[in-house]
Design an enzyme around this catalytic site. Sequence first.
Site, mmCIF file in Angstrom:
data_model
loop_
_atom_site.group_PDB
_atom_site.id
_atom_site.type_symbol
_atom_site.label_atom_id
_atom_site.label_comp_id
_atom_site.label_asym_id
_atom_site.label_seq_id
_atom_site.Cartn_x
_atom_site.Cartn_y
_atom_site.Cartn_z
ATOM 1 N N LYS A 206 10.118 -0.416 13.531
ATOM 2 C CA LYS A 206 10.631 -0.243 12.158
ATOM 3 C C LYS A 206 11.697 0.852 12.138
ATOM 4 C CE LYS A 206 6.207 -0.946 9.796
ATOM 5 N NZ LYS A 206 5.232 -0.359 8.900
ATOM 6 N N LYS B 24 0.839 -1.200 0.000
ATOM 7 C CA LYS B 24 0.000 0.000 0.000
ATOM 8 C C LYS B 24 0.880 1.258 0.000
ATOM 9 C CE LYS B 24 -3.460 2.303 2.835
ATOM 10 N NZ LYS B 24 -4.302 2.228 4.029
ATOM 11 N N GLU C 210 -3.600 -6.867 15.128
ATOM 12 C CA GLU C 210 -3.166 -5.541 14.692
ATOM 13 C C GLU C 210 -4.333 -4.545 14.816
ATOM 14 O OE1 GLU C 210 -1.657 -4.395 10.522
ATOM 15 O OE2 GLU C 210 0.225 -4.749 11.561
ATOM 16 N N HIS D 268 -2.618 -33.658 17.817
ATOM 17 C CA HIS D 268 -1.436 -34.400 18.264
ATOM 18 C C HIS D 268 -0.359 -33.445 18.732
ATOM 19 C CE1 HIS D 268 -3.157 -38.119 16.639
ATOM 20 N NE2 HIS D 268 -3.744 -37.266 15.823
ATOM 21 N N GLY E 262 -4.491 -2.135 5.126
ATOM 22 C CA GLY E 262 -3.747 -3.258 4.546
ATOM 23 C C GLY E 262 -4.382 -4.608 4.875
ATOM 24 N N ARG E 263 -4.732 -4.792 6.141
ATOM 25 C CA ARG E 263 -5.275 -6.107 6.547
ATOM 26 C C ARG E 263 -6.716 -6.316 6.096
ATOM 27 N NH1 ARG E 263 -3.962 -2.748 10.596
ATOM 28 N NH2 ARG E 263 -5.552 -2.036 12.053
ATOM 29 N N GLU F 227 10.892 -4.680 3.901
ATOM 30 C CA GLU F 227 10.979 -6.076 3.453
ATOM 31 C C GLU F 227 10.601 -6.188 1.977
ATOM 32 O OE1 GLU F 227 9.432 -4.953 6.126
ATOM 33 O OE2 GLU F 227 9.673 -6.304 7.840
HETATM 34 O O1 F6P Z 1 3.833 -3.089 9.667
HETATM 35 C C1 F6P Z 1 2.483 -3.162 9.605
HETATM 36 C C2 F6P Z 1 1.937 -2.867 8.243
HETATM 37 O O2 F6P Z 1 1.822 -1.510 8.075
HETATM 38 C C3 F6P Z 1 0.608 -3.575 8.047
HETATM 39 O O3 F6P Z 1 -0.454 -2.883 8.576
HETATM 40 C C4 F6P Z 1 0.563 -3.729 6.569
HETATM 41 O O4 F6P Z 1 -0.373 -4.699 6.183
HETATM 42 C C5 F6P Z 1 1.999 -4.135 6.290
HETATM 43 O O5 F6P Z 1 2.765 -3.366 7.193
HETATM 44 C C6 F6P Z 1 2.453 -3.930 4.879
HETATM 45 O O6 F6P Z 1 2.335 -2.608 4.486
HETATM 46 P P1 F6P Z 1 2.424 -2.189 2.968
HETATM 47 O O7 F6P Z 1 1.285 -2.833 2.242
HETATM 48 O O8 F6P Z 1 2.336 -0.691 2.957
HETATM 49 O O9 F6P Z 1 3.737 -2.675 2.438
#
Ligand code: F6P
Length: 525
Positions: free
Chosen positions: A491, A204, A351, A382, A265-266, A210
């Site tokens: 972060k 987003k 979250e 199990h 995002g979620r 990452e």
């Molecule tokens: O670190 C949390 C977060 O902001 C989430 O809410 C989100 O889904 C994820 O990182 C990824 O964010 P983006 O879609 O901006 O890369």
Amino acid sequence: MSKLTLSPAWKALAAHRKKIAAANLADLFAADPSRAERFLIEAGGLVLDYSKHRVDAEAMRLLAGLAAQAQLPRWIASMFAGDPINSTEARAVLHVALRSEDTTFPERGDVMPAVRSARERMRRFVDEVQRGTLKGSDGRTITDVVNIGIGGSDLGPRMLARAMRKFREAGPKVHFVSNIDPADLEAALAGLTPGTTFFIVASKTFTTAETLANAARARAWLASALGNSNGPSRHFAAVTANPAGAEALGVPPERVFPMWDWVGGRYSVWSAVGLPVALAAGMSAFEELLHGARAMDAHFRNEPLELNMPVVLALLEIWYVNFFGAQTRAVIPYSEDLRDLPAYLQQLEMESNGKRVDRDGNEVDYATAPVVWGASGTPSQHSFHQLLHQGTHLIPVDFIVIGRNEESSAEQGALVANALAQSAALAFGNPAPDAPYKALPGNRPSSTVLLERLTPRALGALIALHEHKVFAEGVIWNLNSFDQWGVEHGKNLARTLLPRLLEGGDTAGLDASTRGLFARLRNRD
Ligand code: F6P
């Protein structure tokens, strides 16, 4: 004391909890022969059996009173009206628009033209990929699509692509990469050919460390095989609310799919973030998914509180978290295809409602979101069911059960029998007067959510059910369920530590533990 814990509805629940403490589930079933039918809701093709919870009709009435006191119906209307209920970010919360078929929605600030146009672009892209007309830079058909994203840009599509794998139409294999650890990308790329591999970078913000690191590595992998000029760019699409970021990576503008600030995002799998799902299962299956979610939206919006499936699930969670001291909830899908559901729900629920400051800026004096965890049954039996049956913690369980599958009812029967056996054993226990170590005390609560079949429609309803449950809980706990400020500091710290770790920079100002670990870990060569 907060307004919530001082409120009449809260106090009435606390008093009722004392009354009900002595009754166990066997007593509750004995006292009411119609209990199994009474504590059951059907919606959006799903059935929720909540009869194995430590509630009676009075508890449910009082819990609904708590929701009414929090003005939940007004909040639901407010979300559907597009009000900026994500107050800390002054944003509307309109993931429901992504599955809407209304011509205009919401009344103020109609977003449907943008939603329709994005869906149309998705449809064209999926068609291109599935018909094999999407070619790599050396003219070969794309056979593999790798989704690079994390959190909401990974967990939803990953979970659904697996859950919907049986609906797979002709088209590419879909892979997922999220970890900044290069091993994740490396493993996904093992056996893939650069010329026939395509990447979707879903972010987003397009600032997530990452995702940017993995996108850069993917680009380098392509460039080393295809050359550095235009080759790699033809192998990328992006989904983002920051198109400039995507274009800086070299993604062609016509391959940048939109996101909007009114989708968290979620909550975004219904947008082009769901592209890997549509690629894996086909656009018509993706539309069925939207259809299922839409049915749950209508139910959530229109049904009275006591008959409203997401609201009832929210109320049951509040009952255990706030009046029984439960700290966790287990989610156990009896379906290997739903194996990733617990991980998806962890982000959605923790979250959203893992917060300790309310909407008015006050620290809360009541517990909020529990730890959500789980794994697929039967392997879970199990592993951790011993603790569920005989341990010392109260852990409400959600069993997700699929009634039938296409291929074999006998095999599905084994899953169903195991799920029902577990919920009955938790509820009613098993005495062993001569061997206390063998006894199961019972009186351990669970819900059963039944899906007739694992169809895209049922999945859409299941995911929307949880989205709305989380919102209803947030309203009652007086939380903003749509921000996530708690993740930012970590972060930022990592961002400042990395150069010092790599370049051996100044450790002044770091705490003694971090400084000590630094000294051991930083590159010494
Ligand atoms: O670190 C949390 C977060 O902001 C989430 O809410 C989100 O889904 C994820 O990182 C990824 O964010 P983006 O879609 O901006 O890369």
